[in-house]
Structures are given as C-alpha cells and as structure tokens.
Design an enzyme around this catalytic site. Structure first.
Site, PDB file in Angstrom:
ATOM      1  N   TYR A 115       0.797  -1.221   0.000  1.00 44.27           N
ATOM      2  CA  TYR A 115       0.000   0.000   0.000  1.00 44.27           C
ATOM      3  C   TYR A 115       0.836   1.280   0.000  1.00 44.27           C
ATOM      4  CZ  TYR A 115      -3.763  -3.229   1.003  1.00 44.27           C
ATOM      5  OH  TYR A 115      -4.650  -4.264   0.926  1.00 44.27           O
ATOM      6  N   PRO A 128     -11.730  -0.129  -3.055  1.00 41.66           N
ATOM      7  CA  PRO A 128     -12.947  -0.766  -3.553  1.00 41.66           C
ATOM      8  C   PRO A 128     -14.171   0.113  -3.287  1.00 41.66           C
ATOM      9  CG  PRO A 128     -11.734  -2.197  -2.005  1.00 41.66           C
ATOM     10  CD  PRO A 128     -11.213  -0.799  -1.846  1.00 41.66           C
ATOM     11  N   HIS A 346      -7.929   1.130   1.305  1.00 37.83           N
ATOM     12  CA  HIS A 346      -7.702  -0.269   1.646  1.00 37.83           C
ATOM     13  C   HIS A 346      -6.597  -0.516   2.669  1.00 37.83           C
ATOM     14  CE1 HIS A 346      -8.085  -4.489   1.067  1.00 37.83           C
ATOM     15  NE2 HIS A 346      -8.445  -4.472  -0.196  1.00 37.83           N
ATOM     16  N   LYS A 427     -23.177 -26.863  -2.381  1.00 42.30           N
ATOM     17  CA  LYS A 427     -22.996 -27.680  -1.173  1.00 42.30           C
ATOM     18  C   LYS A 427     -23.676 -29.042  -1.316  1.00 42.30           C
ATOM     19  CE  LYS A 427     -22.615 -23.836   2.124  1.00 42.30           C
ATOM     20  NZ  LYS A 427     -23.313 -23.107   3.222  1.00 42.30           N
ATOM     21  N   ASP A 434     -16.752 -21.719  -2.602  1.00 41.49           N
ATOM     22  CA  ASP A 434     -15.722 -20.790  -3.064  1.00 41.49           C
ATOM     23  C   ASP A 434     -14.813 -21.453  -4.090  1.00 41.49           C
ATOM     24  OD1 ASP A 434     -14.349 -18.110  -2.676  1.00 41.49           O
ATOM     25  OD2 ASP A 434     -12.685 -19.484  -2.307  1.00 41.49           O
ATOM     26  N   SER A 558     -11.875 -11.682  -5.109  1.00 36.06           N
ATOM     27  CA  SER A 558     -12.103 -11.719  -3.671  1.00 36.06           C
ATOM     28  C   SER A 558     -13.563 -12.046  -3.413  1.00 36.06           C
ATOM     29  CB  SER A 558     -11.737 -10.375  -3.028  1.00 36.06           C
ATOM     30  OG  SER A 558     -11.843 -10.447  -1.626  1.00 36.06           O
TER      31      SER A 558
END
Length: 633
Positions: A115, A128, A346, A427, A434, A558
């Site tokens: 950063y 974001p 961020h 599931k 994910d 993400s």
C-alpha cells in the site's frame, strides 16, 4: 458473513484517544515470551514456512503458465537457490530471526509493500466500492433522512467496536484477530513522497460531509454529552449544508485521485496555507465522510454498473469525483437519486470488517426512524471548511480532473446478477462453494482467452496476530486440466466430473494451506524484503519468467459474502486483466467484473457472459453425473 445480534448501545461512551501517525518504516518488536496488549486472545504468531516447501509449491503453481523450456529454467533457478549454505538458506535464517522478535514478521512490511509505497492512484487501482442498495427518495427530505440513518448506524457501530461489543470472528473454533475493526473509523492515509503514512484518530467527535465539492465539519456528539446526535439532529445538519443550492466550491477532493507522488507534491503545496492545513486536518481526523452526491443519469438496465462507477471513482470531474477525499478510510456515498454505498481506502483493513459494517447498516436503516429527544443542549452548526487556492493548486486540480476523467473513462464495469443457483446447490454436490466458483472463473477465462490466467484470490490470515492476507493461487495444474476438459467435446462427462472434483479439491487444499501461513507469496515477499533490509542481492528468481508471469494477476478476485444483496467492486490488478469480486448467496450470486477499455483483449461484458456459460455448463454437468443431482429450485 458474520451476523450481529441487535442490541441498544445508547448508554456507551466513546473512548477518547489521541491521534496516532504510523510511520511503517519504524517497527515494533516483541519477544515471543512477552504478553502483548495488542494480543489479548493470545493468537499465534505468524510462522515462517520451510523454504523448500514454499519453493516446491511455487514450482508447481507456475507450471500451467510456462512453456517447457521456461519451466526448466525456473526449476534450475530454484535448485540453485536452495543449495546448502547458499543465498536462499541465508535469507531464510535472517527471516526466522526477524520472526523470533516480532508478533508478525510480515505485517509492517505488508503495509509498506502492498500500500504505502505503491505509487499508483488509490482510485480504481486500490480503493474498492461497496454497493448497499438503491433507494427511491421522494425528495430532498427523504434523501437526508436516509443519510442520517446511515450516519447514525455507523456511529452506533463505532461505539460497539470501542467497547468490544461486536462478536469475535472465528474460523471454525479458532478466534481471529479483530484489530482491523478498530482501524476503520477516524483513519486517513496521508500522501508522502515515495511513501505515504497512516493517521489514526479513533477518538474523533466529528464527521465530514461532502456536498457539491465542498467539505463541512459536523460534530456528532452532544455538546455536554457523549451521546450520538439523534437522527433528527443529523438531518438538521444536513439540511443546513444543502440549503444553499447555488453554493459552488473548488473541487479540492479531485486532488486525492491523483498518482501518489503527484498528490504528495500537490498536497504539500495545498497545506502551505495555514487555513488549508486546518481544513485538511479536520478531514483527516473525521470519523468518516458522508458524500451527499448530486443525481446522475440512470438507466434501469445499467443501474448496478452505473452504481459501481459512482462508488469506485465518482463518475469523473463532471459528476461526483470532486465530492470525495479518497484517502479517507470510509466514505459513505448517498446519491440524490438513490444510489447508495461506500468507498474505502484499503490500507488499514480488508473487506470483511467493511462488509460486516455494511450488513449492520442495512439492518439498521430498515428500522423505524430514531425519535429520541435532542441530545445537544444548543444548536450545533456545521462548519464550512474553507480553502485558499493558489495558482499552483488550481493547476494541480485541473491536472487531477483530467486524470480522473481518463481513469473513469478507461474502466469497464459489468455486474452479473446470476440467479441460476447459489451456495445451496454447490454444497449439495459436496463441494466448497468458493473453490467451485474459483474454478468457474478459471474455466471462463480459458474459454475466452485460450490460455490459463494467473489468478489471485484474497485469503485471510487473521488466525494470526496482526494477520492480513495471503494469495490463494487459483490457477493450477488441476484447474487448467478441468478447463481443457470442459472445452473438449470428446471428453466424457465422467472424466469432466473427475477433473472438476480434482480442481475443486486442489483449490480447497491450497486455501487451507494459505490461511494456515503455508502459502507461497508472503514468504517470497519476506525473503525479498529481508534481502533489501540486509543489503543482500535480490535473488534471480524474482526476475524469472515463472515469478513474473505467476504474479501478473490477470484475474484478481475476492469473495465478500453477505446474506444481503450487496457487492464489492474494484478495478483490475493489471492492464490486461479483470477485477472480479463476488457475493455467493444461498440461491444466487453477484459478480462485479471490471476490465480496462485500453486493452483490446479484455471485456467485462464478454467475461460476464463467459462466467454465465461456465456456471451453466458446470450445473448441467452435475445434473447429468453429479453425486446428488437436484433442481435449481
């Protein structure tokens, strides 16, 4: 997303603390045998993985991205790097020594490398946006009442953080580090030459409201009390601010969209003037900014895409980009025609604390308006933050305006509101949602571009004290084999299913390793940083094709999960890549997909179409040969 129980916290009094400026070049050390006030839950320290383990994982991870010859070159470099008594072993020993005297050997370095020394603009490239939901305001009063409800909810949440009233996050039974929650209010990034700093002011008692490019300091606690102003009092403050519709302001906020070194120079010029320095100090110390945005043209079919642009960059100099200070950790954005969300800087925190805050606000704004009596004993007036603009600052603002228009014009945003199925179906197939979604991204990218794409997924490491993130390398030997199988009509369904399961399992296993501190990228960063710190040569490995191609993340992703219909959005990590943030819900999914117009090879709309086709093809496959086929409904 973790859920809150609803409680009343009006009796709480905020903790008063002095501002703290963090210079990340100065680190704090602590023996492993010492008790740390920053580690009340006695979370484990961040480990240093074994060197050979990391490099073997690295070698396997680059295989899908390299030619046979390039792979052999990378293999030879690694073999040389791990030789006994070589540079690799020396760096590993130095890194272990650092770990022995730090609670988290990485955390200070990560803040610097990821950063504060990064010189690209925070707009598009780092900050974001987070979409809350579109509202339908019947007029200005509705708009300001809703803004007051959002502000009140955020302040209540701040008090909950101050007094440790929010539930502690867990991964399974393991507690997670909660430090990031305490860094999201009152925090601001301060531009500097070559490296920025971060200032924390959690004891602040005011917010700043941005309206028509002007900034207003608004006290949010009663004059003789620690109670939060009532919603009606907040509405009064907002009404006073918007009363003068003809009020025009020099768009100082535009400066914060600039490249960091350009901003540092412009900021230095701006605060030479004592009045400007005082005004900027009020912005820096504010708990957060409420951006009361002017209406923008809306198209119902493009609503989510338009909202994404507003939340990420404000739409350019002709819209709301000047109505921001992008260095501020939290900016709530509430547009007069109903677009609603936030933008966050961020560096102090990952997305989870911000998304939990968003969930809390979504819950609070649905409740009846706060009708408690006035808490202040006298009328509180918003204070206009005045700026004296020099000729040089005028030039800097013009340059920043041209720059933000270029950034805004280059960004493509396509929000895919996928209603085919969600986590429940995945599931039911005994797969990690994910990992399944990540493999859909690999498949979609391969189907579109014909090659494997280096793929970054954010993996949290908050199981460790001061933990931030690790890269989950979703591109793998297994993911490429799966994508190829799905694109080959001669491969049987049984073999396609086998490839899917192998890819999902491989990703899930890597995710587990990454979250346990056994990933690749943070260890490699540590070895590079320790070499720099000790004046040692940077290993050739970091210039090799394997490292360069595997860290050129054409797919930057993400998961920011919520039961609500919210999503986070951001720009691509590289010029020829995609940003892809997603919220997988029980029976649907939201994907915010970004690309750059300047790249002729990428398109967010095409990628959204490819994602839809990939998800449908995987669903159809599982209906045919999955273990437990079920209908979408």
């Amino acid at each position: 997303m973790l859920r809150f129980s609803s409680r009343c916290y009006n009796h709480l009094k905020p903790v008063r603390t002095l501002p703290q400026v963090v210079n990340p070049s100065i680190t704090t050390t602590i023996s492993r045998n010492q008790t740390s006030a920053t580690n009340p839950d006695n979370l484990p320290h961040f480990p240093v993985p074994k060197l050979n383990d990391t490099l073997q994982k690295f070698l396997r991870s680059v295989q899908p991205l390299l030619s046979t010859q390039s792979y052999k070159t990378t293999e030879n470099l690694i073999r040389e790097f791990v030789k006994s008594n070589g540079l690799g072993e020396k760096l590993q020993q130095l890194l272990q020594k650092r770990a022995d005297t730090h609670e988290n050997w990485l955390s200070d370095w990560w803040l610097i490398a990821a950063y504060l020394t990064w010189r690209s603009p925070v707009v598009v490239y780092s900050n974001p946006g987070l979409y809350l939901s579109a509202q339908q305001f019947r007029g200005t009063d509705d708009w300001l009442k809703y803004s007051a409800k959002v502000t009140s909810a955020a302040l209540k949440y701040k008090q909950m953080i101050d007094f440790d009233q929010i539930p502690k996050d867990k991964m399974g039974k393991a507690l997670l580090d909660m430090g990031q929650y305490k860094k999201i209010f009152g925090t601001c990034r301060i531009p500097g030459h070559n490296m920025d700093q971060v200032e924390f002011n959690p004891g602040s008692r005011h917010i700043v409201v941005a309206y028509r490019n002007g900034f207003y300091k608004v006290p949010v606690y009663g004059n003789n009390s620690n109670d939060i102003l009532s919603e009606s009092e907040l509405v009064e403050q907002f009404q006073l601010i918007v009363a003068n519709k003809s009020n025009q302001n020099v768009p100082i906020g535009m400066l914060s969209s600039q490249q960091r070194d350009d901003l540092a120079k412009a900021y230095e010029e701006l605060i030479k003037n004592p009045q400007n320095a005082k005004s900027m100090d009020s912005i820096t110390k504010a708990l957060f900014i409420v951006c009361l945005d002017e209406a923008v043209p809306l198209n119902k079919s493009e609503l989510l895409n338009i909202a994404s642009h507003q939340l990420i960059h404000g739409g350019g100099s002709k819209q709301n980009s000047g109505n921001r200070w992008f260095n501020k950790t939290i900016q709530f954005i509430i547009n007069e025609n109903g677009l609603n969300g936030l933008n966050y800087e961020h560096s102090p925190a990952e997305g989870q604390p911000i998304a939990v805050l968003a969930d809390y606000i979504n819950t609070q704004v649905l409740k009846p308006s706060d009708t408690k009596p006035r808490v202040s004993k006298q009328t509180i007036q918003p204070q206009k933050l005045e700026f004296n603009v020099s000729q040089q600052t005028e030039k800097d603002i013009l340059a920043a305006s041209a720059h933000i228009d270029e950034l805004a014009g280059n960004l493509q945003m396509t929000v895919l509101d996928y209603k085919g199925y969600g986590k429940n179906f995945i599931k039911s197939q005994k797969m990690s949602p994910d990992s399944f979604i990540q493999m859909a991204m690999q498949y979609a990218f391969y189907k579109y571009h014909g090659v494997a794409g280096a793929h970054y997924e954010t993996g949290q490491q908050r199981i460790f004290i001061h933990g931030r993130t690790e890269t989950i390398r979703s591109c793998s030997v297994e993911s490429l084999a799966f994508a190829k199988a799905m694109c080959d009509n001669t491969v049987s369904d049984a073999d396609k299913l086998k490839a899917l399961k192998a890819a999902v399992t491989g990703h899930k296993n890597y995710t587990t390793m990454a979250m346990k501190g056994e990933g690749i990228d943070r260890h490699l960063l540590g070895l590079k940083m320790i070499a720099k710190e000790n004046g040692l040569p940077i290993p050739e490995l970091y210039a090799d094709d394997g490292f360069v191609k595997s860290t050129h993340y054409r797919i930057s992703t993400s998961q920011v999960a919520s039961v609500n219909r919210i999503f986070m959005c951001y720009g691509p990590a590289v010029d020829d890549g995609y940003g892809l943030c997603y919220n997988p819900r029980d029976d649907d999914m939201l994907f915010a997909i970004s690309a750059f117009n300047s790249c002729p090879d990428t398109c967010s709309k095409v990628m959204a179409h490819q994602m839809t086709e990939a998800l449908e093809a995987m669903y159809s496959l599982l209906l045919r040969v999955g273990e437990r086929p079920i209908s979408k409904m």
